[in-house]
Design a protein around this motif. Structure first.
Motif, PDB file in Angstrom:
ATOM      1  N   ILE A  71      36.914  57.414  24.666  1.00 51.31           N
ATOM      2  CA  ILE A  71      35.851  57.081  23.411  1.00 51.31           C
ATOM      3  C   ILE A  71      35.692  58.084  22.731  1.00 51.31           C
ATOM      4  O   ILE A  71      35.394  59.173  23.197  1.00 51.31           O
ATOM      5  N   LEU A 103      39.538  55.470  21.225  1.00 50.29           N
ATOM      6  CA  LEU A 103      39.059  54.450  20.633  1.00 50.29           C
ATOM      7  C   LEU A 103      37.586  54.825  19.870  1.00 50.29           C
ATOM      8  O   LEU A 103      36.666  55.417  20.718  1.00 50.29           O
ATOM      9  N   GLY A 138      34.876  48.975  20.283  1.00 48.38           N
ATOM     10  CA  GLY A 138      35.608  49.839  21.154  1.00 48.38           C
ATOM     11  C   GLY A 138      35.143  49.595  22.666  1.00 48.38           C
ATOM     12  O   GLY A 138      36.087  49.801  23.726  1.00 48.38           O
ATOM     13  N   GLY A 176      39.348  46.849  16.311  1.00 50.64           N
ATOM     14  CA  GLY A 176      39.273  46.684  17.845  1.00 50.64           C
ATOM     15  C   GLY A 176      40.067  45.644  18.687  1.00 50.64           C
ATOM     16  O   GLY A 176      40.760  45.630  19.706  1.00 50.64           O
ATOM     17  N   THR A 192      33.667  59.175  19.273  1.00 56.25           N
ATOM     18  CA  THR A 192      32.867  58.250  18.167  1.00 56.25           C
ATOM     19  C   THR A 192      31.665  59.224  17.617  1.00 56.25           C
ATOM     20  O   THR A 192      31.714  60.393  18.127  1.00 56.25           O
ATOM     21  N   ASP A 234      40.509  53.545  15.027  1.00 54.08           N
ATOM     22  CA  ASP A 234      39.306  53.781  14.262  1.00 54.08           C
ATOM     23  C   ASP A 234      39.538  53.099  12.885  1.00 54.08           C
ATOM     24  O   ASP A 234      40.675  53.028  12.486  1.00 54.08           O
TER      25      ASP A 234
END
Length: 197
Positions: free
Chosen positions: A76, A53, A62, A36, A78, A8
């Motif tokens: 993921i 990610l 990501g 990334g 987010t 992150d």
């Protein structure tokens, strides 16, 4: 112990996640990266069981980083709970998709379940993904819309993407039509809000 790599770009968020996951008796944060394009190297070096990610990171987003990872399970994590992102994440082979407003216990549970071989996807986002439909834009239309979203002229976009002005106009016209937008700015906003860019 389940070894986790955190990726992150926001230091505070990454360190908070590390602290929260570190409180779990069966989860160890093996490492952290803020870009990334650092993920693949960190996976090779640290050999985590699960990678968390973020989508929007410098160097490589990501979703693209996830597509490069074949030897590790990926979740993921987010802020951007958009249906198009979920579809792209599934296409990239991720095993989980969790939004950052989930409770800490839910994230730890997702890590355990993904480590155990399950797939874990946010329920509300999964339902929204079904109703939103698939991305109607081609890869090149997405590239042109993304560049148009930065506010450049047709000539600027053409130079940046190594296309002719006419080709850029054609891609923009096609994307605007597919999205039912009035102009390229509205088309870019619509595609972004659905996670298609």
């Amino acid at each position: 112990m389940i070894r986790v790599l955190l990726a992150d770009d926001q230091h505070l968020v990454r360190e908070a996640l590390a602290a929260l996951l570190g409180l779990e008796p069966d989860i160890e944060v093996a490492g952290q990266v803020g870009r990334g394009d650092e993920v693949a190297g960190a996976v090779a070096r640290l050999r985590p069981d699960v990678v968390l990610l973020d989508i929007e990171m410098p160097g490589l987003d990501g979703l693209s980083a996830a597509a490069e990872l074949t030897s590790v399970r990926v979740i993921i994590l987010t802020t951007f709970g958009r249906p198009g992102y979920l579809r792209r994440a599934i296409d990239a082979g991720v095993a989980g998709f969790v939004v950052k407003d989930a409770r800490a216990g839910e994230l730890a549970d997702a890590v355990r379940r993904v480590h155990a071989g399950e797939r874990v996807f946010d329920r509300e986002l999964s339902a929204a993904s079904v109703t939103a439909g698939s991305n109607p834009l081609t890869s090149r239309e997405r590239d042109v819309l993304r560049a148009a979203g930065d506010g450049g002229t047709i000539a600027d976009i053409a130079r940046r993407l190594y296309l002719s002005d006419g080709t850029v106009r054609n891609y923009l016209s096609s994307a605007i039509g597919k999205l039912g937008a009035r102009n390229r700015a509205e088309a870019a906003r619509t595609a972004e809000s659905k996670g298609w860019l």
